[in-house]
Design an enzyme around this catalytic site. Structure first.
Site, PDB file in Angstrom:
ATOM      1  N   ARG A 183       0.813  -1.195   0.000  1.00 45.46           N
ATOM      2  CA  ARG A 183       0.000   0.000   0.000  1.00 45.46           C
ATOM      3  C   ARG A 183       0.857   1.260   0.000  1.00 45.46           C
ATOM      4  O   ARG A 183       1.820   1.391   0.737  1.00 45.46           O
ATOM      5  CB  ARG A 183      -0.933   0.027   1.212  1.00 45.46           C
ATOM      6  CG  ARG A 183      -1.753  -1.239   1.342  1.00 45.46           C
ATOM      7  CD  ARG A 183      -2.444  -1.598   0.038  1.00 45.46           C
ATOM      8  NE  ARG A 183      -3.327  -2.720   0.234  1.00 45.46           N
ATOM      9  CZ  ARG A 183      -3.865  -3.405  -0.736  1.00 45.46           C
ATOM     10  NH1 ARG A 183      -3.589  -3.126  -1.974  1.00 45.46           N
ATOM     11  NH2 ARG A 183      -4.672  -4.397  -0.470  1.00 45.46           N
TER      12      ARG A 183
ATOM     13  N   ASP B 244      -7.869  -6.438   5.490  1.00 45.56           N
ATOM     14  CA  ASP B 244      -6.519  -5.892   5.311  1.00 45.56           C
ATOM     15  C   ASP B 244      -6.161  -5.112   6.577  1.00 45.56           C
ATOM     16  O   ASP B 244      -6.561  -3.966   6.755  1.00 45.56           O
ATOM     17  CB  ASP B 244      -6.500  -4.986   4.080  1.00 45.56           C
ATOM     18  CG  ASP B 244      -5.125  -4.407   3.784  1.00 45.56           C
ATOM     19  OD1 ASP B 244      -4.223  -4.536   4.629  1.00 45.56           O
ATOM     20  OD2 ASP B 244      -4.957  -3.818   2.702  1.00 45.56           O
ATOM     21  N   ASP B 245      -5.404  -5.745   7.460  1.00 43.07           N
ATOM     22  CA  ASP B 245      -5.110  -5.149   8.766  1.00 43.07           C
ATOM     23  C   ASP B 245      -3.869  -4.262   8.705  1.00 43.07           C
ATOM     24  O   ASP B 245      -2.848  -4.532   9.341  1.00 43.07           O
ATOM     25  CB  ASP B 245      -4.924  -6.245   9.815  1.00 43.07           C
ATOM     26  CG  ASP B 245      -4.879  -5.695  11.234  1.00 43.07           C
ATOM     27  OD1 ASP B 245      -5.317  -4.546  11.436  1.00 43.07           O
ATOM     28  OD2 ASP B 245      -4.405  -6.411  12.137  1.00 43.07           O
ATOM     29  N   GLU B 246      -3.982  -3.174   7.940  1.00 41.05           N
ATOM     30  CA  GLU B 246      -2.945  -2.155   7.877  1.00 41.05           C
ATOM     31  C   GLU B 246      -3.513  -0.829   8.373  1.00 41.05           C
ATOM     32  O   GLU B 246      -4.716  -0.583   8.287  1.00 41.05           O
ATOM     33  CB  GLU B 246      -2.453  -1.966   6.447  1.00 41.05           C
ATOM     34  CG  GLU B 246      -1.795  -3.191   5.842  1.00 41.05           C
ATOM     35  CD  GLU B 246      -1.330  -2.903   4.428  1.00 41.05           C
ATOM     36  OE1 GLU B 246      -0.148  -2.533   4.264  1.00 41.05           O
ATOM     37  OE2 GLU B 246      -2.138  -3.044   3.496  1.00 41.05           O
ATOM     38  N   TYR B 247      -2.609   0.025   8.845  1.00 45.80           N
ATOM     39  CA  TYR B 247      -2.916   1.424   9.160  1.00 45.80           C
ATOM     40  C   TYR B 247      -3.935   1.608  10.275  1.00 45.80           C
ATOM     41  O   TYR B 247      -4.506   2.688  10.415  1.00 45.80           O
ATOM     42  CB  TYR B 247      -3.387   2.173   7.895  1.00 45.80           C
ATOM     43  CG  TYR B 247      -2.516   1.925   6.698  1.00 45.80           C
ATOM     44  CD1 TYR B 247      -1.125   1.999   6.799  1.00 45.80           C
ATOM     45  CD2 TYR B 247      -3.061   1.571   5.478  1.00 45.80           C
ATOM     46  CE1 TYR B 247      -0.310   1.750   5.709  1.00 45.80           C
ATOM     47  CE2 TYR B 247      -2.255   1.325   4.375  1.00 45.80           C
ATOM     48  CZ  TYR B 247      -0.872   1.415   4.505  1.00 45.80           C
ATOM     49  OH  TYR B 247      -0.073   1.158   3.419  1.00 45.80           O
TER      50      TYR B 247
END
Length: 307
Positions: A6, A166-169
């Site tokens: 990303r 989506d386990d980002e940010y």
């Protein structure tokens, strides 16, 4: 070193984009998905295309077919992305859409149904948004189940084919939120699978949630339909107990990952018996050369672009 999938620039765009809370109620007319027309038979791995709808149209996914047989190049189209936000008033996670995601959903008849009518599944990705809320820090099983209900209601309301995690940010700890705990994601996935049997649940294999798939004697690995590598231009087998047919160790960014790498990753996908090939950032240009770099290996055919 792998390059995170990303874009950091996009992180800021997501945080600053205008967002609209989803209001749940009776299933709207947008939720009635048309029965898909049978696509020409295609043998080979499942191809997945993430589309950054802040910049590009979901309809791009349906513009690629195989020159041999005419089948769809892509089998799954991912709307990137909704957000898991945090409501500081209620101290709970909420599901939000920026104006671009909302536009796609509100115009499902022209942005989603045409893909589904070609036989392409359309999935909504859900992503953290720097507010402390994530899939791995629900404070209770009930809180996780409530959020699962919001996700399944969204799928029903807009006639989608599933949810991608989506386990980002998330930036766990912001706004006084908790750090990742052992049971949160297990409760969330279990509740979502119960809410929408037969729909797609996929895992972008990154972040605290991806490493917390078992709790209290429950392992949710088998509740996922797919899991994929989150790093472009690389080969990394997702660490989840799924058969090879449901895994994509390859991940490429269309137009940025070199065609030679795209080809070699596709060749390895076939030779090692994996069943999924992940692509990211399909835009509106004619990318048939980039797409053909993997379709020749996966399906024995070049790709045709039809504007």
């Amino acid at each position: 070193m792998f390059t995170p999938v990303r874009s950091r620039l996009r992180r800021a765009a997501l945080a600053l984009s205008a967002i609209a809370a989803l209001t749940f109620g009776a299933t709207s007319t947008t939720g009635a998905a048309a029965a898909p027309a049978p696509a020409p038979a295609k043998q080979g791995p499942t191809s997945v295309a993430y589309v950054e709808v802040n910049n590009n149209s979901m309809l791009n996914v349906g513009k690629y077919t195989l020159t041999n047989g005419g089948g769809n190049v892509f089998d799954v189209a991912v709307i990137f992305a909704a957000n898991i936000n945090y409501d500081t008033g209620t101290k709970s996670a909420t599901l939000y859409f920026n104006e671009n995601v909302q536009r796609v959903l509100d115009n499902a008849a022209t942005q989603i149904r045409p893909l589904q009518q070609k036989g392409i599944k359309v999935v909504l990705s859900v992503l953290g948004n720097h507010q402390g809320a994530g899939f791995a820090n629900f404070p209770s099983q009930q809180a996780a189940s409530t959020f699962a209900g919001r996700l399944s209601d969204t799928v029903a309301k807009y006639g989608l084919d599933g949810i991608d995690f989506d386990d980002e940010y998330a930036e766990y700890g912001n706004n006084g939120t908790g750090q990742p705990n052992a049971g949160s994601f297990v409760h969330l996935v279990s509740a979502l699978r119960a809410d929408m049997p037969g729909k797609i649940i996929s895992l972008y294999n990154i972040g605290p949630a991806a490493s917390r798939l078992s709790y209290g004697g429950v392992d949710v690995s088998s509740k996922f339909d797919y899991a994929w590598n989150p790093y472009y231009g690389s080969w990394q087998v997702p660490g989840i107990a799924l058969p090879k047919s449901k895994l994509s160790p390859a991940a490429v960014e269309i137009g940025r990952t070199s065609q030679s790498t795209v080809t070699s990753l596709a060749r390895r996908t076939v030779s090692e018996g994996y069943g999924v090939y992940l692509t990211y950032n399909l835009d509106g240009a004619d990318r048939s050369a980039d797409v053909s770099a993997f379709t020749r290996e996966l399906y024995g055919s070049n790709a045709r672009y039809t504007p």
